[in-house]
Motif scaffolding. Sequence first.
Motif: not given
Length: 367
Positions: A283-292, A6-13, A342-344
């Motif tokens: 957004v950056q935390c959500a991005t980094l969470s996907i690989p883990i 939800l966080i990433l989809t909102t950001y993409i929009l 960038y997220p790091f």
Amino acid sequence: MLAIGLILTTYILLVLLALKNWSKVDAKYSGGSKPPATSLIVPFRNEVANLPHLVKCLEQQSHPDFEVIFVNDHSTDAGAEWLNNYCAAENSVFRLIHLHEQTGKKAAIEKGVEAAKNEIVVTTDADCSMSSNWLKTVAAPFGLGQVQMVLGPVMLTGECLWQKMQSIEFSALIGATKVMTDYGKPSMANGANLAYRKAAFNEVGGFDNINTTPSGDDELLLQKVQMKHPKGVVFCALPEVLVTTAAAPNWQVFREQRLRWASKWKENKRKNTIVAALGIVLVQCATLSIPILPVLTNSTGSWLWGVLLAKLLAEFLFIRKVRKAYAFKTPFPYFLLCFIVYPFYAIYFGLAANFRKFEWKGRTYSP
């Protein structure tokens, strides 16, 4: 997982909305009549290597009526001496004044504003470059009576990989600044390309109550002006208004720069800015969470990888469009590397700014 999606989809929009609205060219800010008399203020400290190039750019300005006020912030190199000799040999368009008891960029700008002969004040930095029509074009919007402050684009340049990555990342901030300003919600500004009415500066008390951090001569002042004049801040995105400056050449310089920039966020109490800062962190935390996620859960979260890909494409399209407006290319490999890294460091600087000291122009500052 649902929250991350939800966080990433909102950001993409939001990015796609920004992509759509970036194309709206602010032709009404292009002027056409004689620009108002303008005072350009250049605060500097230890910039002997950059001043000759800046002076050359300013000598070529097409503005018919302007002055340049250089304010020396206790330089320990030969920059002030070089400028003093230059101003003595040239006409009175260029002036050099010095700080005495006070120190810092904000004090230098305040002294420059006080000395300014004209109502329209523009600020830039000593390490910048600009076109010959820059000053004339950035002053043009003040022909519209309600305009109190004009924000302008700044792009980073450089040849090494690290500098190219910074240039791409910084382009997103420029794009976001324009879109948010167009919506009447400005939250960012850059003192390397900023203009305002002297009366507006004095009306809000200049840098009073926002001088506890060495940074913030742009965003914190924007906050004060926008609160007083909600419809008085505009972003002029015309190519002629572009200012360029070199990106940090290495990690150490980059770290000190970003810690300084981040230090002003603690002083910015506006709802828009707080929401934007929290949004960036989420957004950056959500991005980094996907690989883990596969490591922490039994699910692969494969659909989230699709969302991450959509985020990558949306950001690339937006950044490419912003950079294309100023004749900058956006090589995808550089963008991809920036997307990964960038997220790091965004999260690192958000945290480190609260407790880590930083240096700027030979001075050390505490958080």
